[in-house]
Write a protein that holds these residues in place. Structure first.
Motif, PDB file in Angstrom:
ATOM      1  N   HIS A   7       0.511  -1.242  -0.220  1.00 24.93           N
ATOM      2  CA  HIS A   7       0.260  -0.088   0.047  1.00 24.93           C
ATOM      3  C   HIS A   7       0.867   0.738  -0.159  1.00 24.93           C
ATOM      4  CE1 HIS A   7      -2.559  -2.938   1.662  1.00 24.93           C
ATOM      5  NE2 HIS A   7      -3.842  -2.765   0.919  1.00 24.93           N
ATOM      6  N   VAL A   8       1.887   1.269  -0.172  1.00 27.37           N
ATOM      7  CA  VAL A   8       2.900   2.433   0.294  1.00 27.37           C
ATOM      8  C   VAL A   8       2.958   3.023  -1.132  1.00 27.37           C
ATOM      9  CG1 VAL A   8       5.627   3.200   1.061  1.00 27.37           C
ATOM     10  CG2 VAL A   8       4.270   1.459   2.337  1.00 27.37           C
ATOM     11  N   VAL A   9       2.511   4.360  -1.487  1.00 25.19           N
ATOM     12  CA  VAL A   9       3.089   4.584  -2.408  1.00 25.19           C
ATOM     13  C   VAL A   9       4.239   6.137  -2.790  1.00 25.19           C
ATOM     14  CG1 VAL A   9       0.372   4.581  -3.099  1.00 25.19           C
ATOM     15  CG2 VAL A   9       0.935   6.464  -2.095  1.00 25.19           C
ATOM     16  N   HIS A  10       4.538   5.717  -1.687  1.00 26.41           N
ATOM     17  CA  HIS A  10       5.328   7.448  -1.716  1.00 26.41           C
ATOM     18  C   HIS A  10       5.661   7.002  -0.032  1.00 26.41           C
ATOM     19  CE1 HIS A  10       6.920  10.834  -1.222  1.00 26.41           C
ATOM     20  NE2 HIS A  10       7.530  11.054  -2.567  1.00 26.41           N
ATOM     21  N   VAL A  11       7.599   7.657  -0.230  1.00 21.83           N
ATOM     22  CA  VAL A  11       8.278   7.548   0.673  1.00 21.83           C
ATOM     23  C   VAL A  11       8.830   8.906   0.964  1.00 21.83           C
ATOM     24  CG1 VAL A  11      10.216   6.391   2.060  1.00 21.83           C
ATOM     25  CG2 VAL A  11       8.777   5.061   0.996  1.00 21.83           C
TER      26      VAL A  11
ATOM     27  N   PRO B  19       8.167  -1.252  -4.584  1.00 28.43           N
ATOM     28  CA  PRO B  19       8.774  -0.073  -4.659  1.00 28.43           C
ATOM     29  C   PRO B  19       8.060   0.829  -4.760  1.00 28.43           C
ATOM     30  CG  PRO B  19       9.987  -0.953  -7.077  1.00 28.43           C
ATOM     31  CD  PRO B  19       8.720  -1.828  -6.607  1.00 28.43           C
ATOM     32  N   PRO B  20       8.264   1.776  -4.165  1.00 30.24           N
ATOM     33  CA  PRO B  20       7.390   3.194  -4.251  1.00 30.24           C
ATOM     34  C   PRO B  20       7.746   4.417  -5.210  1.00 30.24           C
ATOM     35  CG  PRO B  20       8.398   3.044  -1.308  1.00 30.24           C
ATOM     36  CD  PRO B  20       8.534   2.014  -2.588  1.00 30.24           C
TER      37      PRO B  20
ATOM     38  N   CYS C  50       0.205   6.087   2.129  1.00 33.43           N
ATOM     39  CA  CYS C  50       0.172   4.425   1.885  1.00 33.43           C
ATOM     40  C   CYS C  50      -1.650   4.759   1.054  1.00 33.43           C
ATOM     41  CB  CYS C  50      -0.508   3.580   3.180  1.00 33.43           C
ATOM     42  SG  CYS C  50       0.859   3.264   3.758  1.00 33.43           S
ATOM     43  N   PHE C  51      -1.985   3.945   0.169  1.00 32.71           N
ATOM     44  CA  PHE C  51      -3.011   4.767  -0.797  1.00 32.71           C
ATOM     45  C   PHE C  51      -3.703   2.510  -0.436  1.00 32.71           C
ATOM     46  CE2 PHE C  51      -6.025   3.959  -3.255  1.00 32.71           C
ATOM     47  CZ  PHE C  51      -6.631   4.864  -3.051  1.00 32.71           C
ATOM     48  N   LYS C  52      -5.659   2.933  -0.093  1.00 27.47           N
ATOM     49  CA  LYS C  52      -5.701   1.182   0.155  1.00 27.47           C
ATOM     50  C   LYS C  52      -7.183   1.605  -0.402  1.00 27.47           C
ATOM     51  CE  LYS C  52      -6.373  -0.950   4.055  1.00 27.47           C
ATOM     52  NZ  LYS C  52      -6.676  -1.713   4.999  1.00 27.47           N
ATOM     53  N   GLY C  53      -7.446   1.323  -1.337  1.00 30.87           N
ATOM     54  CA  GLY C  53      -8.763   1.657  -2.762  1.00 30.87           C
ATOM     55  C   GLY C  53      -9.672   0.969  -2.123  1.00 30.87           C
TER      56      GLY C  53
END
Length: 127
Positions: free
Chosen positions: A73-77, A102-103, A124-127
């Protein structure tokens, strides 16, 4: 849309100081995890940049899992290092953790308010 705050009562920072922010905030499927440093029980854990990086990331993962999110769920770090020479060592830890998912990432070098080598925040994003 509802907003849920994790750890809104604030945590404990170095020297026992009260931290006046949430560990994470969830809204509309998004989870924003506050920057995490290599701390346990309110104190920085000394060690190499590899050890500190792993602990900072593990602290993020712990908060994410508390909220029901995981690595996929990680989209950006966001990464802050205190020395550019730590970049390759951090990348090794990053690849070990996020290799399969890999985000996007930004990495910068600057001083930190806490006396450590690295701080890591995740979205994180979880749709």
């Amino acid at each position: 849309m509802s907003i849920k705050r994790y750890g809104a009562e604030g945590g404990t920072g170095t020297g026992g100081q009260h931290l006046p922010f949430s560990r994470a905030v969830e809204a509309g499927g998004w989870l924003y995890v506050s920057g995490q440093t290599p701390m346990k029980d309110g104190e920085v854990v000394e060690g190499s940049v590899v050890e500190q990086s792993r602990l900072a990331i593990d602290n993020c993962l712990s908060i994410m899992r508390e909220a029901g999110y995981d690595l996929e769920h990680v989209v950006h770090v966001t990464v802050i290092l205190t020395d550019a020479r730590y970049f390759q060592s951090f990348n090794k830890v990053f690849k070990d953790v996020f290799g399969a998912h890999p985000p996007a990432r930004i990495c910068s070098v600057c001083d930190l308010v806490v006396d450590c080598k690295v701080e890591v925040g995740v979205v994180c994003f979880k749709g």
